[in-house]
Write a protein that holds these residues in place. Structure first.
Motif, PDB file in Angstrom:
ATOM      1  N   GLU A  82       4.471   7.600  13.538  1.00  0.00           N
ATOM      2  CA  GLU A  82       5.259   7.910  14.716  1.00  0.00           C
ATOM      3  C   GLU A  82       6.547   7.087  14.756  1.00  0.00           C
ATOM      4  N   ALA A  83       7.591   7.694  15.285  1.00  0.00           N
ATOM      5  CA  ALA A  83       8.848   7.006  15.575  1.00  0.00           C
ATOM      6  C   ALA A  83       9.055   7.098  17.077  1.00  0.00           C
ATOM      7  N   LEU A  84       9.351   5.978  17.727  1.00  0.00           N
ATOM      8  CA  LEU A  84       9.434   5.927  19.176  1.00  0.00           C
ATOM      9  C   LEU A  84      10.871   5.777  19.657  1.00  0.00           C
ATOM     10  N   ASP A  85      11.133   6.327  20.836  1.00  0.00           N
ATOM     11  CA  ASP A  85      12.451   6.126  21.444  1.00  0.00           C
ATOM     12  C   ASP A  85      12.448   4.835  22.240  1.00  0.00           C
ATOM     13  N   GLU A  86      13.545   4.581  22.958  1.00  0.00           N
ATOM     14  CA  GLU A  86      13.671   3.315  23.680  1.00  0.00           C
ATOM     15  C   GLU A  86      12.650   3.170  24.808  1.00  0.00           C
ATOM     16  N   SER A  89       8.290   6.531  23.832  1.00  0.00           N
ATOM     17  CA  SER A  89       7.746   7.880  23.653  1.00  0.00           C
ATOM     18  C   SER A  89       8.039   8.365  22.244  1.00  0.00           C
ATOM     19  N   PRO A  90       7.154   9.191  21.675  1.00  0.00           N
ATOM     20  CA  PRO A  90       7.384   9.694  20.304  1.00  0.00           C
ATOM     21  C   PRO A  90       8.672  10.502  20.212  1.00  0.00           C
ATOM     22  N   ARG A  91       9.438  10.237  19.174  1.00  0.00           N
ATOM     23  CA  ARG A  91      10.654  10.997  18.918  1.00  0.00           C
ATOM     24  C   ARG A  91      10.325  12.231  18.077  1.00  0.00           C
ATOM     25  N   ALA A  92      11.214  13.221  18.154  1.00  0.00           N
ATOM     26  CA  ALA A  92      11.042  14.429  17.344  1.00  0.00           C
ATOM     27  C   ALA A  92      11.200  14.079  15.863  1.00  0.00           C
ATOM     28  N   SER A 208      10.542   1.821  17.021  1.00  0.00           N
ATOM     29  CA  SER A 208      11.591   2.281  17.929  1.00  0.00           C
ATOM     30  C   SER A 208      12.917   1.747  17.410  1.00  0.00           C
ATOM     31  N   ARG A 209      13.740   2.651  16.863  1.00  0.00           N
ATOM     32  CA  ARG A 209      14.992   2.201  16.243  1.00  0.00           C
ATOM     33  C   ARG A 209      15.900   1.516  17.249  1.00  0.00           C
ATOM     34  N   SER A 210      16.031   2.062  18.440  1.00  0.00           N
ATOM     35  CA  SER A 210      16.945   1.469  19.427  1.00  0.00           C
ATOM     36  C   SER A 210      16.462   0.089  19.870  1.00  0.00           C
TER      37      SER A 210
END
Length: 308
Positions: A82-86, A89-92, A208-210
């Protein structure tokens, strides 16, 4: 009546494979072929009598339904980190991954049921046979437990720094004494795994990249690792990160003109594979390899990954 049934089976069998192929390609072509089969029935004589219309319709309906069942996509469980947003939550899915999966769904006549977990859980669940995985890198332990496909595509692993804290990088030894941000539970290859917390310290975080980039700006690490398609240059990656974070850093107290910088040489090129537990592979990996090889030969795969 028996003669009619036997003859009916012979005629329909001669058309079966053609019908199955066009059903998958086009409903319009399927309808045209159904008419063709009906015409064959009408031309066929049985004991000097033409086949009754009701038998022809029943036969056509049977094979249309059989063809659709034959062509129905097979459900395949696909595990992805999974990749998460700030907000956590899971990102597309990244566009390149979505394009790859769409290409393979068409080529293999499958439908991927995507399940996203933290990477450590992805690996554990895959080892227990839950499904196939996209994105695990190879290492000695995984090669013993999983059957890997050929490389689907490649990512560059870039080092991102603050623009006022760049450093020279040519080999992993240049990271000596530095703090490097990485995603918790993810392996970045044998060389990195052997050197972490020995040559350099690893600051592990959620995917979470951000959130990770904000920590970099706050000087909680010297650099962080970011994957990007190998077709993107360092300048393109840098521009993309700064555009992505433009709204996120507005409220941060930063010196003038401080931004994100991507070092010109990637840490490594990471090939992206599918893999599955060795005792669960029913031939799917071989089919994926064949579809990837054909896609490279025709150029369809490169066009899919490049996008519109």
């Amino acid at each position: 009546m028996r003669i009619v049934c036997v003859s009916l089976c012979v005629i329909v069998a001669n058309q079966a494979e053609q019908l199955r192929m066009v059903l998958h390609a086009s409903p319009l072509r399927s309808a045209k072929l159904a008419c063709k089969i009906y015409s064959l029935f009408q031309l066929q004589s049985f004991q000097r009598k033409r086949m009754p219309l009701r038998y022809a319709i029943l036969a056509i309906c049977f094979y249309v339904c059989h063809g659709f069942a034959y062509c129905a996509p097979k459900e395949v469980v696909l595990l992805i980190g999974e990749a998460l947003d700030e907000k956590g939550s899971p990102r597309a899915l990244a566009p390149a991954r979505r394009a790859l999966l769409s290409y393979l769904e068409q080529a293999l006549n499958v439908k991927f049921e995507i399940r996203m977990y933290p990477w450590a859980r992805v690996e554990s669940n895959a080892a227990n046979g839950e499904g196939i995985v996209l994105g695990l890198s190879k290492n000695v332990d995984r090669l013993a437990r999983f059957h890997f496909s050929e490389a689907a595509y490649a990512n560059n692993l870039w080092l991102v720094t603050r623009s006022d804290s760049r450093f020279s990088f040519n080999s992993i030894q240049d990271l000596k004494g530095k703090s490097i941000g990485a995603v918790r539970g993810f392996s970045y290859g044998p060389e990195f795994d052997l050197a972490k917390n020995k040559v350099f310290h690893v600051e592990e975080d959620i995917s979470s990249r951000s959130s990770r980039l904000k920590k970099l700006l706050s000087k909680r690490m010297d650099a962080l690792l970011v994957y990007q398609l190998s077709t993107d240059s360092a300048e393109e990656v840098e521009a993309g990160i700064n555009a992505f974070m433009a709204n996120e850093v507005k409220d941060m107290a930063l010196p003038a003109k401080v931004s994100f910088s991507v070092l010109p040489k990637p840490l490594q090129v990471d090939f992206i594979y599918f893999c599955i537990a060795k005792n669960k592979d029913d031939g799917l990996i071989a089919r994926i390899n064949a579809a990837l090889a054909n896609g490279r030969k025709t150029g369809d795969l490169a066009r899919a990954l490049k996008g519109p």
